[in-house]
Scaffold this motif. Structure first.
Motif, PDB file in Angstrom:
ATOM      1  N   LYS A  77      74.465  43.537  49.851  1.00  0.00           N
ATOM      2  CA  LYS A  77      75.625  42.968  50.545  1.00  0.00           C
ATOM      3  C   LYS A  77      75.575  43.392  51.520  1.00  0.00           C
ATOM      4  O   LYS A  77      76.550  42.180  52.639  1.00  0.00           O
ATOM      5  N   CYS A  78      74.643  43.753  52.376  1.00  0.00           N
ATOM      6  CA  CYS A  78      74.806  43.716  54.165  1.00  0.00           C
ATOM      7  C   CYS A  78      73.671  42.649  54.839  1.00  0.00           C
ATOM      8  O   CYS A  78      73.665  42.712  55.720  1.00  0.00           O
ATOM      9  N   GLY A  79      72.424  43.339  54.233  1.00  0.00           N
ATOM     10  CA  GLY A  79      71.395  42.719  54.601  1.00  0.00           C
ATOM     11  C   GLY A  79      70.482  43.369  55.030  1.00  0.00           C
ATOM     12  O   GLY A  79      69.184  42.759  55.183  1.00  0.00           O
ATOM     13  N   CYS A  80      70.599  44.554  55.215  1.00  0.00           N
ATOM     14  CA  CYS A  80      69.975  45.673  56.286  1.00  0.00           C
ATOM     15  C   CYS A  80      69.001  46.084  54.608  1.00  0.00           C
ATOM     16  O   CYS A  80      68.629  46.435  53.948  1.00  0.00           O
ATOM     17  N   PRO A  81      67.928  46.586  55.777  1.00  0.00           N
ATOM     18  CA  PRO A  81      66.346  47.064  54.989  1.00  0.00           C
ATOM     19  C   PRO A  81      66.882  48.429  53.757  1.00  0.00           C
ATOM     20  O   PRO A  81      68.409  49.266  55.015  1.00  0.00           O
ATOM     21  N   LEU A  82      66.740  48.436  52.891  1.00  0.00           N
ATOM     22  CA  LEU A  82      66.979  49.630  51.556  1.00  0.00           C
ATOM     23  C   LEU A  82      66.147  50.850  52.486  1.00  0.00           C
ATOM     24  O   LEU A  82      64.866  50.807  52.818  1.00  0.00           O
ATOM     25  N   PHE A  83      66.853  52.434  52.005  1.00  0.00           N
ATOM     26  CA  PHE A  83      65.786  53.115  52.268  1.00  0.00           C
ATOM     27  C   PHE A  83      65.935  54.233  51.769  1.00  0.00           C
ATOM     28  O   PHE A  83      66.616  54.245  50.756  1.00  0.00           O
ATOM     29  N   GLU A  84      64.785  55.046  51.625  1.00  0.00           N
ATOM     30  CA  GLU A  84      63.979  56.186  50.777  1.00  0.00           C
ATOM     31  C   GLU A  84      64.240  57.339  51.380  1.00  0.00           C
ATOM     32  O   GLU A  84      63.438  57.511  52.265  1.00  0.00           O
ATOM     33  N   LYS A  85      64.606  58.634  50.554  1.00  0.00           N
ATOM     34  CA  LYS A  85      64.553  59.832  51.215  1.00  0.00           C
ATOM     35  C   LYS A  85      64.700  61.297  49.584  1.00  0.00           C
ATOM     36  O   LYS A  85      65.847  60.474  49.367  1.00  0.00           O
ATOM     37  N   ASP A  86      64.383  61.207  49.675  1.00  0.00           N
ATOM     38  CA  ASP A  86      64.581  62.718  48.629  1.00  0.00           C
ATOM     39  C   ASP A  86      64.775  61.625  47.043  1.00  0.00           C
ATOM     40  O   ASP A  86      65.541  62.749  46.171  1.00  0.00           O
ATOM     41  N   GLY A  87      64.355  60.794  46.996  1.00  0.00           N
ATOM     42  CA  GLY A  87      64.082  59.880  45.531  1.00  0.00           C
ATOM     43  C   GLY A  87      64.721  59.207  45.568  1.00  0.00           C
ATOM     44  O   GLY A  87      65.155  58.498  44.942  1.00  0.00           O
ATOM     45  N   LYS A  88      65.920  59.291  46.399  1.00  0.00           N
ATOM     46  CA  LYS A  88      67.889  58.490  46.565  1.00  0.00           C
ATOM     47  C   LYS A  88      67.276  57.538  47.592  1.00  0.00           C
ATOM     48  O   LYS A  88      66.115  57.351  48.445  1.00  0.00           O
ATOM     49  N   ILE A  89      67.230  55.747  46.873  1.00  0.00           N
ATOM     50  CA  ILE A  89      67.681  54.800  47.543  1.00  0.00           C
ATOM     51  C   ILE A  89      68.927  54.226  48.029  1.00  0.00           C
ATOM     52  O   ILE A  89      69.378  54.620  47.203  1.00  0.00           O
ATOM     53  N   TYR A  90      68.999  53.848  49.533  1.00  0.00           N
ATOM     54  CA  TYR A  90      70.374  53.869  49.147  1.00  0.00           C
ATOM     55  C   TYR A  90      70.288  52.698  51.032  1.00  0.00           C
ATOM     56  O   TYR A  90      69.414  52.555  51.871  1.00  0.00           O
ATOM     57  N   CYS A  91      71.317  51.833  51.295  1.00  0.00           N
ATOM     58  CA  CYS A  91      71.947  51.741  53.098  1.00  0.00           C
ATOM     59  C   CYS A  91      72.352  52.267  53.466  1.00  0.00           C
ATOM     60  O   CYS A  91      73.061  52.696  53.051  1.00  0.00           O
ATOM     61  N   PRO A  92      71.453  52.515  54.289  1.00  0.00           N
ATOM     62  CA  PRO A  92      72.684  53.669  55.264  1.00  0.00           C
ATOM     63  C   PRO A  92      73.971  52.627  55.755  1.00  0.00           C
ATOM     64  O   PRO A  92      74.214  53.503  55.926  1.00  0.00           O
ATOM     65  N   ILE A  93      73.938  51.666  56.300  1.00  0.00           N
ATOM     66  CA  ILE A  93      75.088  51.423  57.153  1.00  0.00           C
ATOM     67  C   ILE A  93      76.195  51.284  56.009  1.00  0.00           C
ATOM     68  O   ILE A  93      77.585  51.638  56.008  1.00  0.00           O
ATOM     69  N   CYS A  94      75.845  50.624  55.175  1.00  0.00           N
ATOM     70  CA  CYS A  94      76.988  50.367  53.589  1.00  0.00           C
ATOM     71  C   CYS A  94      77.378  52.516  53.429  1.00  0.00           C
ATOM     72  O   CYS A  94      78.214  52.283  53.105  1.00  0.00           O
ATOM     73  N   GLU A  95      76.362  53.315  53.393  1.00  0.00           N
ATOM     74  CA  GLU A  95      76.682  54.511  53.368  1.00  0.00           C
ATOM     75  C   GLU A  95      77.320  54.923  54.219  1.00  0.00           C
ATOM     76  O   GLU A  95      78.317  55.527  53.772  1.00  0.00           O
ATOM     77  N   LYS A  96      77.411  54.455  55.598  1.00  0.00           N
ATOM     78  CA  LYS A  96      77.851  54.888  56.088  1.00  0.00           C
ATOM     79  C   LYS A  96      79.360  54.442  56.589  1.00  0.00           C
ATOM     80  O   LYS A  96      80.545  55.167  56.633  1.00  0.00           O
ATOM     81  N   LEU A  97      79.708  53.225  56.297  1.00  0.00           N
ATOM     82  CA  LEU A  97      80.971  52.849  55.842  1.00  0.00           C
ATOM     83  C   LEU A  97      81.017  53.265  54.711  1.00  0.00           C
ATOM     84  O   LEU A  97      82.689  52.928  54.518  1.00  0.00           O
ATOM     85  N   LYS A  98      80.946  53.539  53.794  1.00  0.00           N
ATOM     86  CA  LYS A  98      82.028  54.344  52.941  1.00  0.00           C
ATOM     87  C   LYS A  98      82.133  55.714  52.688  1.00  0.00           C
ATOM     88  O   LYS A  98      83.231  55.838  52.791  1.00  0.00           O
ATOM     89  N   ASN A  99      81.115  56.416  53.908  1.00  0.00           N
ATOM     90  CA  ASN A  99      81.771  57.800  54.128  1.00  0.00           C
ATOM     91  C   ASN A  99      82.688  57.351  55.286  1.00  0.00           C
ATOM     92  O   ASN A  99      83.673  58.688  55.084  1.00  0.00           O
ATOM     93  N   LYS A 100      82.865  56.417  56.295  1.00  0.00           N
ATOM     94  CA  LYS A 100      84.060  56.263  57.261  1.00  0.00           C
ATOM     95  C   LYS A 100      85.196  55.991  56.076  1.00  0.00           C
ATOM     96  O   LYS A 100      86.843  56.794  56.120  1.00  0.00           O
ATOM     97  N   GLU A 101      85.335  55.652  54.989  1.00  0.00           N
ATOM     98  CA  GLU A 101      86.506  54.930  54.425  1.00  0.00           C
ATOM     99  C   GLU A 101      86.452  55.969  53.595  1.00  0.00           C
ATOM    100  O   GLU A 101      88.281  56.289  53.834  1.00  0.00           O
ATOM    101  N   THR A 102      85.814  57.162  52.986  1.00  0.00           N
ATOM    102  CA  THR A 102      85.850  57.883  52.297  1.00  0.00           C
ATOM    103  C   THR A 102      87.186  58.794  53.315  1.00  0.00           C
ATOM    104  O   THR A 102      87.839  59.615  52.837  1.00  0.00           O
ATOM    105  N   ILE A 103      86.696  59.184  54.201  1.00  0.00           N
ATOM    106  CA  ILE A 103      87.072  60.308  55.604  1.00  0.00           C
ATOM    107  C   ILE A 103      88.771  59.415  55.717  1.00  0.00           C
ATOM    108  O   ILE A 103      89.618  60.719  55.498  1.00  0.00           O
TER     109      ILE A 103
END
Length: 121
Positions: free
Chosen positions: A27-53
């Protein structure tokens, strides 16, 4: 999101112990990250959390508006009941009254209350 903001988000993920992967977000071209076995995009995750809020805030605003409208309706219903009670009281007084000036006062009061009742309905 600005480039500096994105860098801050990515560096915070590294400080939290996440591992930067060589693959990138589709979606955004940012490097993906892995933590606790979960792979995620911190940028999209942050935007998603902001939309949820923001969505949660909008839902709260809607709920508050509904409660305000319910309160207004209840006040109108209460006012309507009070006006009807007064009309009924004055009608009973009118039946008992023999003095012309008092009959006129009561009739005028009933007239005003009926106009008020029509306005609040």
């Amino acid at each position: 999101m600005k480039n500096d903001d994105a860098i801050k988000v990515l560096s915070n993920e590294l400080l939290k112990g996440a591992k930067m992967l060589s693959t990138h977000c589709s979606k955004c071209g940012c490097p993906l990250f892995e933590k606790d076995g979960k792979i995620y995009c911190p940028i999209c995750e942050k935007l998603k959390n902001k939309e949820t809020i923001e969505k949660g805030e909008n839902e709260k605003e809607i709920k508050n508006e509904i409660e305000r409208k319910k309160s207004e309706i209840n006040e109108i219903l209460d006012l309507n009941k009070v006006v009807m009670d007064k009309i009924n009281y004055l009608v009973m007084k009118l039946k008992e009254e023999d003095e012309v000036s008092r009959i006129r006062e009561i009739a005028e009061a009933i007239y005003v209350l009926i106009k008020l009742k029509k306005k609040i309905e």
